[in-house]
Design a protein around this motif. Structure first.
Motif, short mmCIF file in Angstrom:
data_model
loop_
_atom_site.label_atom_id
_atom_site.label_comp_id
_atom_site.label_asym_id
_atom_site.label_seq_id
_atom_site.Cartn_x
_atom_site.Cartn_y
_atom_site.Cartn_z
N ALA A 57 6.00 3.14 5.74
CA ALA A 57 5.19 4.03 6.55
C ALA A 57 4.46 5.02 5.63
N GLY A 58 3.41 5.59 6.13
CA GLY A 58 2.63 6.54 5.34
C GLY A 58 3.20 7.94 5.33
N GLU A 107 1.38 3.58 -5.90
CA GLU A 107 0.81 3.23 -4.61
C GLU A 107 -0.45 2.40 -4.83
N LEU A 108 -0.52 1.28 -4.14
CA LEU A 108 -1.68 0.40 -4.24
C LEU A 108 -2.72 0.87 -3.22
N LYS A 109 -3.97 0.92 -3.65
CA LYS A 109 -5.02 1.48 -2.80
C LYS A 109 -6.04 0.46 -2.31
N SER A 110 -6.40 -0.50 -3.15
CA SER A 110 -7.48 -1.41 -2.78
C SER A 110 -6.97 -2.52 -1.86
N HIS A 111 -7.89 -3.07 -1.10
CA HIS A 111 -7.56 -4.20 -0.22
C HIS A 111 -6.97 -5.35 -1.02
N ASP A 112 -7.60 -5.68 -2.15
CA ASP A 112 -7.13 -6.83 -2.94
C ASP A 112 -5.73 -6.63 -3.48
N LYS A 115 -3.29 -6.76 -0.49
CA LYS A 115 -3.23 -8.14 0.01
C LYS A 115 -2.30 -8.98 -0.86
N GLU A 116 -2.48 -8.93 -2.18
CA GLU A 116 -1.63 -9.73 -3.08
C GLU A 116 -0.16 -9.32 -2.97
N ALA A 117 0.10 -8.02 -2.85
CA ALA A 117 1.48 -7.54 -2.72
C ALA A 117 2.08 -8.00 -1.40
N LEU A 118 1.34 -7.89 -0.32
CA LEU A 118 1.85 -8.31 0.99
C LEU A 118 2.09 -9.81 1.04
N ILE A 119 1.24 -10.57 0.38
CA ILE A 119 1.46 -12.02 0.29
C ILE A 119 2.78 -12.30 -0.43
N LYS A 120 3.06 -11.59 -1.52
CA LYS A 120 4.32 -11.77 -2.26
C LYS A 120 5.53 -11.41 -1.40
N ILE A 121 5.40 -10.32 -0.63
CA ILE A 121 6.51 -9.90 0.24
C ILE A 121 6.79 -10.99 1.28
N MET A 122 5.74 -11.48 1.91
CA MET A 122 5.92 -12.50 2.95
C MET A 122 6.43 -13.82 2.36
N GLU A 123 5.96 -14.19 1.18
CA GLU A 123 6.48 -15.41 0.53
C GLU A 123 7.96 -15.28 0.26
N ASN A 124 8.39 -14.12 -0.25
CA ASN A 124 9.80 -13.94 -0.59
C ASN A 124 10.67 -13.89 0.65
N CYS A 125 10.17 -13.33 1.74
CA CYS A 125 10.98 -13.16 2.94
C CYS A 125 10.92 -14.34 3.91
N GLU A 134 -8.84 -6.89 5.90
CA GLU A 134 -8.96 -5.47 5.53
C GLU A 134 -8.40 -4.54 6.58
N ASN A 135 -8.49 -4.88 7.87
CA ASN A 135 -7.89 -4.05 8.90
C ASN A 135 -6.38 -3.97 8.73
N GLN A 136 -5.77 -5.08 8.37
CA GLN A 136 -4.32 -5.11 8.19
C GLN A 136 -3.90 -4.32 6.96
N THR A 137 -4.62 -4.44 5.87
CA THR A 137 -4.22 -3.72 4.65
C THR A 137 -4.54 -2.24 4.74
N ARG A 138 -5.55 -1.89 5.51
CA ARG A 138 -5.93 -0.48 5.65
C ARG A 138 -4.81 0.31 6.34
N GLY A 139 -4.09 -0.34 7.24
CA GLY A 139 -3.09 0.35 8.03
C GLY A 139 -1.69 0.38 7.45
N VAL A 140 -1.53 -0.02 6.20
CA VAL A 140 -0.19 -0.07 5.62
C VAL A 140 -0.17 0.59 4.24
N THR A 141 0.95 1.21 3.93
CA THR A 141 1.15 1.81 2.61
C THR A 141 1.97 0.82 1.78
#
Length: 157
Positions: A57-58, A107-112, A115-125, A134-141
């Motif tokens: 959360a932010g 803290e990661l700021k850019s969409h790219d 996105k890469e970090a969230l992809i890694k989280i989902m792959e691992n889980c 971009e809407n999805q990455t904008r709303g997450v810390t």
């Protein structure tokens, strides 16, 4: 490490341990007490250099502590089994593996980056790769921890 015979140095073995779970413990300091919180994570390893990614959360204690002191510790473990039998408690032990990394959370700021970090989280889980707009990455810390030091340990019990 005091028990050198238990130390894991091989990068492939460390990766295997990280692949066994998608929950790790992030340890922070900066408040009145140390703060440890379990969270889902993803990771990358390139040429023996590890990075861990997590989202949050932010607002809240975790983000306040991260922003005031970026030095963190991250730990994962898997317990295989309790070993030993008998009437004496000291004959019992535990077979386990663990990885502990120390580094700075960024803290990661850019969409790219997010996105890469969230992809890694989902792959691992989940074992699956997802895409993020971009809407999805904008709303997450999202944070990245680049380990400056990483250790592994194994006990056969």
């Amino acid at each position: 490490m005091r028990r050198k015979e238990r130390e894991i140095k091989d990068t492939k073995e460390l990766v295997n341990i990280l692949n066994k779970t998608c929950v790790g413990t992030l340890s922070l300091s900066g408040g009145e007490y140390p703060y440890a919180v379990p969270l889902n994570f993803g990771f990358s390893e390139i040429d023996g250099k590890f990075k861990v990614y997590f989202h949050c959360a932010g607002a809240g204690m975790k983000i306040e502590l991260l922003r005031s002191n970026a030095k963190v510790c991250f730990e994962v473990h898997s317990m295989e089994k309790i070993t030993g039998e008998g009437e004496e408690p000291c004959v019992y032990s535990c077979a386990y593996e663990s990885v502990i990394g120390f580094g700075y959370a960024r803290e990661l700021k850019s969409h790219d980056e997010k996105k890469e970090a969230l992809i890694k989280i989902m792959e691992n889980c989940t074992g699956r790769e997802f895409d993020f707009n971009e809407n999805q990455t904008r709303g997450v810390t999202v944070f990245e921890i680049a380990f400056s030091e990483v250790t592994g340990k194994r006990s056969k019990g």
